[in-house]
Design a protein around this motif. Sequence first.
Motif, mmCIF file in Angstrom:
data_model
loop_
_atom_site.group_PDB
_atom_site.id
_atom_site.type_symbol
_atom_site.label_atom_id
_atom_site.label_comp_id
_atom_site.label_asym_id
_atom_site.label_seq_id
_atom_site.Cartn_x
_atom_site.Cartn_y
_atom_site.Cartn_z
ATOM 1 N N VAL A 72 23.706 33.154 30.330
ATOM 2 C CA VAL A 72 24.523 32.151 31.323
ATOM 3 C C VAL A 72 24.038 31.472 32.006
ATOM 4 N N GLU A 73 23.931 30.244 31.864
ATOM 5 C CA GLU A 73 23.503 29.249 33.127
ATOM 6 C C GLU A 73 24.324 28.783 34.278
ATOM 7 N N PHE A 74 24.263 29.098 35.400
ATOM 8 C CA PHE A 74 25.309 28.935 36.245
ATOM 9 C C PHE A 74 25.686 27.379 37.150
ATOM 10 N N SER A 75 26.340 26.661 37.469
ATOM 11 C CA SER A 75 26.953 25.182 36.888
ATOM 12 C C SER A 75 26.515 24.620 38.976
ATOM 13 N N VAL A 76 25.821 24.257 39.186
ATOM 14 C CA VAL A 76 26.104 23.830 41.123
ATOM 15 C C VAL A 76 27.486 23.247 40.760
ATOM 16 N N GLU A 77 28.343 22.471 40.083
ATOM 17 C CA GLU A 77 29.222 21.431 40.360
ATOM 18 C C GLU A 77 30.741 22.581 40.342
ATOM 19 N N LEU A 78 30.390 23.862 39.841
ATOM 20 C CA LEU A 78 31.523 24.847 40.004
ATOM 21 C C LEU A 78 31.695 25.553 41.744
ATOM 22 N N GLU A 79 29.958 25.046 42.557
ATOM 23 C CA GLU A 79 30.277 25.681 43.752
ATOM 24 C C GLU A 79 29.265 27.294 43.042
ATOM 25 N N ASP A 80 30.399 27.965 43.743
ATOM 26 C CA ASP A 80 30.106 29.397 43.371
ATOM 27 C C ASP A 80 30.265 30.261 42.225
ATOM 28 N N ILE A 81 29.879 31.196 42.443
ATOM 29 C CA ILE A 81 29.807 33.052 41.409
ATOM 30 C C ILE A 81 31.273 32.467 41.122
ATOM 31 N N HIS A 82 31.910 32.382 41.637
ATOM 32 C CA HIS A 82 33.480 32.796 41.466
ATOM 33 C C HIS A 82 34.045 31.780 40.271
ATOM 34 N N MET A 83 34.020 30.588 40.904
ATOM 35 C CA MET A 83 34.674 29.162 39.745
ATOM 36 C C MET A 83 33.354 29.457 38.756
ATOM 37 N N ASN A 84 32.126 29.331 38.655
ATOM 38 C CA ASN A 84 31.715 29.819 37.252
ATOM 39 C C ASN A 84 31.977 30.572 36.452
ATOM 40 N N ILE A 85 32.748 31.738 37.132
ATOM 41 C CA ILE A 85 32.940 32.689 35.978
ATOM 42 C C ILE A 85 34.958 33.166 35.051
ATOM 43 N N GLU A 86 35.190 31.722 36.456
ATOM 44 C CA GLU A 86 36.469 31.544 35.949
ATOM 45 C C GLU A 86 36.946 30.481 34.906
ATOM 46 N N ALA A 87 35.953 29.431 35.171
ATOM 47 C CA ALA A 87 35.372 28.743 34.340
ATOM 48 C C ALA A 87 35.114 28.602 32.524
ATOM 49 N N ARG A 88 34.344 29.739 32.823
ATOM 50 C CA ARG A 88 33.862 30.049 31.953
ATOM 51 C C ARG A 88 34.918 31.314 30.748
ATOM 52 N N LEU A 89 35.591 31.826 31.425
ATOM 53 C CA LEU A 89 36.585 32.295 31.274
ATOM 54 C C LEU A 89 37.813 31.718 30.178
ATOM 55 N N ILE A 90 37.978 30.822 31.202
ATOM 56 C CA ILE A 90 39.043 29.253 30.683
ATOM 57 C C ILE A 90 38.519 28.734 29.119
ATOM 58 N N GLU A 91 37.087 28.416 29.378
ATOM 59 C CA GLU A 91 36.247 27.821 28.119
ATOM 60 C C GLU A 91 36.514 28.615 27.510
ATOM 61 N N ARG A 92 36.279 30.188 26.999
ATOM 62 C CA ARG A 92 36.363 31.121 26.132
ATOM 63 C C ARG A 92 37.923 31.444 26.291
ATOM 64 N N ILE A 93 38.512 31.895 26.562
ATOM 65 C CA ILE A 93 39.964 32.132 26.171
ATOM 66 C C ILE A 93 40.728 31.656 25.891
ATOM 67 N N GLY A 94 40.886 30.394 26.205
ATOM 68 C CA GLY A 94 42.122 29.209 26.738
ATOM 69 C C GLY A 94 42.762 29.516 28.518
ATOM 70 N N ALA A 95 43.905 28.600 27.886
ATOM 71 C CA ALA A 95 44.533 28.466 29.282
ATOM 72 C C ALA A 95 45.325 29.671 29.750
ATOM 73 N N VAL A 96 44.716 30.968 29.677
ATOM 74 C CA VAL A 96 45.110 32.083 29.598
ATOM 75 C C VAL A 96 43.979 33.009 30.660
ATOM 76 N N GLY A 97 43.475 32.267 30.611
ATOM 77 C CA GLY A 97 42.465 32.772 31.478
ATOM 78 C C GLY A 97 42.707 32.102 32.465
ATOM 79 N N GLY A 98 43.116 30.787 33.275
ATOM 80 C CA GLY A 98 44.103 30.600 34.166
ATOM 81 C C GLY A 98 44.472 31.387 35.094
ATOM 82 N N LYS A 99 44.665 32.192 34.269
ATOM 83 C CA LYS A 99 46.160 33.426 35.313
ATOM 84 C C LYS A 99 46.122 34.084 35.591
#
Length: 455
Positions: free
Chosen positions: A75-102
Amino acid sequence: MSKLWGGRFTQPTDKFVEEFTASIEFDQRLYAYDIQGSKAHAEMLGRQDIIAVEEANQIIAGLNDILKDIEAGKVEFSVELEDIHMNIEARLIERIGAVGGKLHTGRSRNDQVAVDIRLYLRDEIDTILDYLAKLEAALIKQAEENLDVIMPGYTHLQTAQPVLYAHHMLAYREMIARDISRLQDLRVRFNVMPLGAGALAGTTFNIDREWVAETLGFDGVTRNSLDSVSDRDFAIEFCSFSSILMMHLSRLSEELILWSSADFNFIELTDAFCTGSSIMPQKKNPDVPELVRGKTGRVYGNLMSMLTLMKSLPLAYNKDMQEDKEPLFDTLDTVKGSLKIFADMIAEMKVKGDNMRIAAARGFSTATDVADYCVRKGLPFRQAHEVVGKTVRFCVENGKDIPELTLDEFKEFSELIEEDIYDYVTLEASVNARKATGGTAREAVERELAQLKNR
């Protein structure tokens, strides 16, 4: 890259603002704790029918996969996603789709980061407690192995009275024991869970905070949502504990530096904990205690940073609080490194007992014993003090030490002094006369060591 919070905005974030406000460079160390908290939160959302159980399971499986990828270095963390929380959540949505946003239902980054730091700090405290126990054991080992070594005790760095080297080591053990107690108290005090406080006011969803707290090993939940997201007392208190601990290590470092010098020559630090000089081939420098002594100021600075950071913040969360992590993380790293290396260094330290004894015999270290002798013979202490003061002056003028005086010379200062004075002015007699609890007598030190073993 689109922001997960970008719906309100019509312009992209300035590139430098992204870099300036991002915390991913230092908060990425929280990744395992962020995932741990998110998994418990997701399971609770399913249990409470806030989201479907199948969705919760899908989120948890996705988070487990992300954890494996991070630990595998994929995993390469992104500065654009600001912090560890948003990096993980964005990757989760990318991996499992919209349900990750819940996953973010019923929580905010404000309470999310608060729980992450507490989970992380709790584990780090447990590690530090282990290191403190090892240092305590090393000090006790030094005392046990050198129980008959007598050294000078000092006040104002002037020879005062003889003490056992073991007693001196156990003095530092007392300091470390207080440090352990302080840290254990802190661990109990901050082990309450802030997750569920939302951004500042709580949440409208029917969450079960108590279940999440129990799942994550907390003793309970925080009682006020405003305080929950804006509290950093626990981090400040940890930095305060660390400052006191480092002060203790710095005091011991100072003594080790002095004692290992050619002028004292009381101890030898093993080669593994020293370095040489680039120009002077004879040098063996005590770099480890010197660095620990130096790093103490760094930890003090982190405490002041934390106090200054929080001193003017209105309730509740403010972006200033992002600045809490670097001083906290630096303090953790510094304390762990200092303790780890110190425990090993003390355990291997070699004591030069003969040199300590020679030094203890200098400087009229048994003068107080002569005064006590005169008091037991009936002389008021203030008069006894004057008698011994004159005796010491005579010794200085005539190049003698107190045990070298003849009985006639003693009697020049007080007729109360008899032949038995010589039973009181040896180093062993001086040390072993102090038998009360907390004293330096061999008997008292042995009792203390026995109690430490029983504990």
